[in-house]
Design a protein around this motif. Structure first.
Motif, PDB file in Angstrom:
ATOM      1  N   SER A  31       0.827  -1.206   0.000  1.00 15.45           N
ATOM      2  CA  SER A  31       0.000   0.000   0.000  1.00 15.45           C
ATOM      3  C   SER A  31       0.860   1.254   0.000  1.00 15.45           C
ATOM      4  O   SER A  31       0.562   2.231  -0.693  1.00 15.45           O
ATOM      5  N   GLN A  32       1.959   1.227   0.788  1.00 17.48           N
ATOM      6  CA  GLN A  32       2.833   2.392   0.854  1.00 17.48           C
ATOM      7  C   GLN A  32       3.542   2.626  -0.473  1.00 17.48           C
ATOM      8  O   GLN A  32       3.705   3.776  -0.914  1.00 17.48           O
ATOM      9  N   ILE A  33       3.963   1.552  -1.124  1.00 14.13           N
ATOM     10  CA  ILE A  33       4.613   1.681  -2.428  1.00 14.13           C
ATOM     11  C   ILE A  33       3.663   2.303  -3.444  1.00 14.13           C
ATOM     12  O   ILE A  33       4.032   3.213  -4.194  1.00 14.13           O
ATOM     13  N   ALA A 328      11.149   3.388  -3.667  1.00 11.68           N
ATOM     14  CA  ALA A 328      12.293   2.777  -2.985  1.00 11.68           C
ATOM     15  C   ALA A 328      13.234   3.833  -2.419  1.00 11.68           C
ATOM     16  O   ALA A 328      13.769   3.668  -1.314  1.00 11.68           O
ATOM     17  N   GLN A 329      13.424   4.928  -3.153  1.00  6.61           N
ATOM     18  CA  GLN A 329      14.317   5.991  -2.684  1.00  6.61           C
ATOM     19  C   GLN A 329      13.848   6.575  -1.363  1.00  6.61           C
ATOM     20  O   GLN A 329      14.656   6.999  -0.539  1.00  6.61           O
ATOM     21  N   GLY A 330      12.542   6.615  -1.141  1.00  8.94           N
ATOM     22  CA  GLY A 330      12.022   7.148   0.110  1.00  8.94           C
ATOM     23  C   GLY A 330      11.918   6.123   1.214  1.00  8.94           C
ATOM     24  O   GLY A 330      12.224   6.402   2.374  1.00  8.94           O
ATOM     25  N   LEU A 331      11.504   4.899   0.873  1.00  3.07           N
ATOM     26  CA  LEU A 331      11.232   3.881   1.890  1.00  3.07           C
ATOM     27  C   LEU A 331      12.501   3.235   2.441  1.00  3.07           C
ATOM     28  O   LEU A 331      12.584   2.952   3.642  1.00  3.07           O
ATOM     29  N   VAL A 332      13.484   2.985   1.590  1.00  2.00           N
ATOM     30  CA  VAL A 332      14.695   2.301   2.052  1.00  2.00           C
ATOM     31  C   VAL A 332      15.448   3.111   3.109  1.00  2.00           C
ATOM     32  O   VAL A 332      15.840   2.567   4.149  1.00  2.00           O
ATOM     33  N   ALA A 344      15.499  -2.904   5.860  1.00  2.00           N
ATOM     34  CA  ALA A 344      15.632  -2.312   4.544  1.00  2.00           C
ATOM     35  C   ALA A 344      15.611  -3.388   3.448  1.00  2.00           C
ATOM     36  O   ALA A 344      14.994  -3.210   2.403  1.00  2.00           O
ATOM     37  N   ARG A 345      16.265  -4.512   3.730  1.00  2.00           N
ATOM     38  CA  ARG A 345      16.252  -5.597   2.744  1.00  2.00           C
ATOM     39  C   ARG A 345      14.845  -6.169   2.590  1.00  2.00           C
ATOM     40  O   ARG A 345      14.410  -6.518   1.498  1.00  2.00           O
TER      41      ARG A 345
END
Length: 345
Positions: A31-33, A328-332, A344-345
């Motif tokens: 959902s966040q993605i 990915a740039q924001g969530l990782v 993170a993985r």
């Protein structure tokens, strides 16, 4: 996401676990993605859409082949220059995201994300003004590298568009940093809103300046009019971003004066993304060489006009695919700061 936004203002919240549910739940992660990627999908297409709009209007001019040919040469040069600074957005996202999480967790030594954003905006403004000045002085040489022979009709059209469009380069780079600042706050919806305003403004001003409005005594300016329309829309977007950043406390404007410090902050991340920067520069160099080759095929500009239309559509599809990378740039970085490399993985 609401918790991360408020963190920039130092507001305490007792429920961060709910906002970081994506760290422990695949359903929440999906959902966040989607929440990040879908608005980014539209926002990423901003720059290609502006060029497509210009192409659409210019293609309806009486001398369409020559006009589109000059536009194609100029946009190839501008794209190459603009992509060289793509790292500003890419490396700012993790810096802001990690600073937001650290501040929320009460880390007294954590850097204020607003200070980071301010310094990188200062760096972007400096690079934008410097590059604009260089393009203004070396325009004939730069266009010659793209295949436009000096003092030809094609070169004159390209030089006029590039000179006007380059005046918006400082704003374009500041916009890139603003997008990175919002992404670091896990907010891709706000950049989408600004992009929509920018696109509507570009269409409106293209219709006025490309073909002219007799009732308002505005003459038809052709390709130069398209450049003016795009430059105005970019500066409108820049003003909008600056207002929104200020209202939400995401930027410390005084920090912009200390932009040299940003070079030290960005250095390790630039080094880490060097392969991506190299790839981007290599791609843009190949595309510039394509334009140079096509210009040599037909002095009338017809071949490069067709190349311009096809390339703009290709760019649109290419940037649309990057929306998942934005998520990915924001969530990782948030996952790294909150739960370590395992999360993170």
């Amino acid at each position: 996401r609401r918790w991360l936004r408020r963190a920039g203002d130092g507001v305490r919240d007792e429920g961060p676990k709910d906002d970081l549910a994506f760290l422990d739940s695949k359903e929440s992660l999906d959902s966040q993605i989607l929440a990040l990627a879908l608005p980014a999908l539209v926002a990423l297409c901003a720059e290609p859409v502006l060029s497509i709009i210009d192409t659409g209007f210019v293609g309806r001019l009486p001398d369409a082949a020559l006009s589109l040919g000059g536009l194609g040469v100029a946009t190839s040069v501008f794209d190459f220059v603009f992509r060289c600074y793509n790292f500003l957005c890419v490396v700012l996202v993790p810096l802001v995201a990690q600073a937001v999480v650290a501040k929320k967790r009460g880390d007294s030594s954590a850097e204020d994300p607003a200070q980071i954003t301010g310094r990188v905006i200062g760096l972007a403004a400096f690079l934008g003004v410097s590059t604009w000045a260089l393009l203004a002085m070396a325009a004939p040489t730069v266009l010659q590298l793209a295949g436009a022979t000096p003092d030809t009709a094609l070169s004159n059209v390209a030089a006029g568009y590039l000179g006007i469009r380059a005046a918006a380069l400082p704003a374009s780079l500041v916009n890139t940093v603003a997008v990175g600042a919002f992404r670091g706050q896990l907010d891709t919806a706000t950049p989408l809103t600004v992009v929509l305003v920018q696109t509507v403004a570009n269409v409106f001003f293209d219709a006025i300046f490309v073909f002219g409005v007799d009732a308002l005594h505005i003459p038809a300016m052709g390709v130069d009019g398209a450049a003016i329309a795009t430059a105005i829309s970019i500066w409108i977007a820049c003003a909008s971003f600056c207002v929104l950043l200020s209202q939400r406390g995401y930027v410390a404007w005084k920090a912009a004066l200390t932009w040299p410090l940003a070079l030290k902050e960005l250095q390790p991340l630039i080094a880490g993304s060097l392969s991506q920067l190299t790839r981007t520069l290599a791609l843009q160099a190949v595309l510039l060489q394509f334009t140079r080759t096509v210009v040599g095929l037909d002095v009338s500009g017809l071949a490069v006009a067709a190349h311009q239309v096809g390339l703009r559509i290709w760019f649109f599809a290419l940037f649309a695919l990057d929306s998942i990378a934005v998520a990915a740039q924001g969530l990782v970085p948030v996952a790294l700061a909150s739960g370590g490399s395992g999360k993170a993985r």
